[in-house]
Design a protein around this motif. Structure first.
Motif, PDB file in Angstrom:
ATOM      1  N   UNK A  78      73.267  45.402  13.925  1.00  0.00           N
ATOM      2  CA  UNK A  78      72.556  45.949  13.299  1.00  0.00           C
ATOM      3  C   UNK A  78      71.687  45.031  12.777  1.00  0.00           C
ATOM      4  N   UNK A  79      72.304  43.836  12.778  1.00  0.00           N
ATOM      5  CA  UNK A  79      71.644  42.247  12.513  1.00  0.00           C
ATOM      6  C   UNK A  79      70.773  41.912  14.028  1.00  0.00           C
ATOM      7  N   UNK A  80      70.574  42.535  14.898  1.00  0.00           N
ATOM      8  CA  UNK A  80      69.977  42.502  15.385  1.00  0.00           C
ATOM      9  C   UNK A  80      69.077  43.412  16.085  1.00  0.00           C
ATOM     10  N   UNK A  81      69.780  44.974  15.532  1.00  0.00           N
ATOM     11  CA  UNK A  81      68.663  45.855  16.098  1.00  0.00           C
ATOM     12  C   UNK A  81      67.330  45.618  14.384  1.00  0.00           C
ATOM     13  N   UNK A  82      67.983  45.187  12.952  1.00  0.00           N
ATOM     14  CA  UNK A  82      67.580  45.183  12.010  1.00  0.00           C
ATOM     15  C   UNK A  82      66.014  44.084  12.765  1.00  0.00           C
ATOM     16  N   UNK A  83      66.172  43.265  12.694  1.00  0.00           N
ATOM     17  CA  UNK A  83      64.990  41.501  13.483  1.00  0.00           C
ATOM     18  C   UNK A  83      64.343  42.134  14.964  1.00  0.00           C
ATOM     19  N   UNK A  85      63.290  45.073  14.792  1.00  0.00           N
ATOM     20  CA  UNK A  85      62.563  46.315  14.268  1.00  0.00           C
ATOM     21  C   UNK A  85      61.344  45.659  13.346  1.00  0.00           C
ATOM     22  N   UNK A  86      61.870  44.300  12.942  1.00  0.00           N
ATOM     23  CA  UNK A  86      60.685  43.679  12.217  1.00  0.00           C
ATOM     24  C   UNK A  86      60.169  42.953  12.936  1.00  0.00           C
ATOM     25  N   UNK A  87      60.100  42.080  13.628  1.00  0.00           N
ATOM     26  CA  UNK A  87      59.475  41.838  14.776  1.00  0.00           C
ATOM     27  C   UNK A  87      58.644  42.515  15.385  1.00  0.00           C
ATOM     28  N   UNK A  88      58.657  44.161  15.881  1.00  0.00           N
ATOM     29  CA  UNK A  88      57.705  44.898  16.031  1.00  0.00           C
ATOM     30  C   UNK A  88      57.039  45.149  15.169  1.00  0.00           C
ATOM     31  N   UNK A  89      57.427  45.496  13.953  1.00  0.00           N
ATOM     32  CA  UNK A  89      56.219  46.041  13.117  1.00  0.00           C
ATOM     33  C   UNK A  89      55.934  44.591  12.718  1.00  0.00           C
ATOM     34  N   UNK A  90      56.102  43.136  12.635  1.00  0.00           N
ATOM     35  CA  UNK A  90      54.478  41.954  12.740  1.00  0.00           C
ATOM     36  C   UNK A  90      54.215  41.772  14.113  1.00  0.00           C
ATOM     37  N   UNK A  91      54.650  42.741  14.619  1.00  0.00           N
ATOM     38  CA  UNK A  91      53.322  42.317  15.768  1.00  0.00           C
ATOM     39  C   UNK A  91      52.277  43.748  16.296  1.00  0.00           C
ATOM     40  N   UNK A  92      53.350  44.980  15.736  1.00  0.00           N
ATOM     41  CA  UNK A  92      51.683  45.584  15.680  1.00  0.00           C
ATOM     42  C   UNK A  92      50.936  45.654  14.451  1.00  0.00           C
ATOM     43  N   UNK A  93      51.285  45.048  13.461  1.00  0.00           N
ATOM     44  CA  UNK A  93      50.360  44.349  12.681  1.00  0.00           C
ATOM     45  C   UNK A  93      49.122  43.477  13.510  1.00  0.00           C
ATOM     46  N   UNK A  94      49.422  42.688  14.034  1.00  0.00           N
ATOM     47  CA  UNK A  94      48.055  41.830  14.763  1.00  0.00           C
ATOM     48  C   UNK A  94      47.428  42.920  15.771  1.00  0.00           C
TER      49      UNK A  94
END
Length: 94
Positions: A78-83, A85-94
């Motif tokens: 749960x923790x790793x998958x949440x992290x 998802x957050x990382x991918x969302x941040x990469x997509x915003x760049x």
């Protein structure tokens, strides 16, 4: 060296360890801290310094490595998958 080119007779499985390997105590503690909620700004960084005995920069470096480690995913999915998802969302915003 054996016929398959590996020095110990086992096929080369790459650099990643399998999910059956166990996390170190420090790695498990980082994942546990990351799974918690924190009351306010600075509380997490203070807890990292005092509870884990490491600088927050080192904590986040280790956490980034753990996000791609199959052992971490097996330990705290749960923790790793949440992290991730957050990382991918941040990469997509760049």
């Amino acid at each position: 060296m054996t016929d398959d080119g590996s020095p110990d007779g086992r096929p080369d499985e790459g650099l990643d360890e399998g999910p059956d390997e166990v996390l170190t105590a420090a790695e498990a503690a980082v994942l546990a801290y990351e799974g918690r909620t924190w009351p306010g700004p600075g509380a997490k960084e203070r807890a990292i310094r005092e509870g884990l005995g490491m600088a927050p920069v080192r904590y986040y470096q280790l956490l980034n490595v753990l996000m791609d480690d199959p052992r971490a995913l097996a330990h705290a999915p749960g923790t790793v998958n949440r992290l991730r998802r957050i990382r991918e969302a941040q990469r997509a915003r760049r």
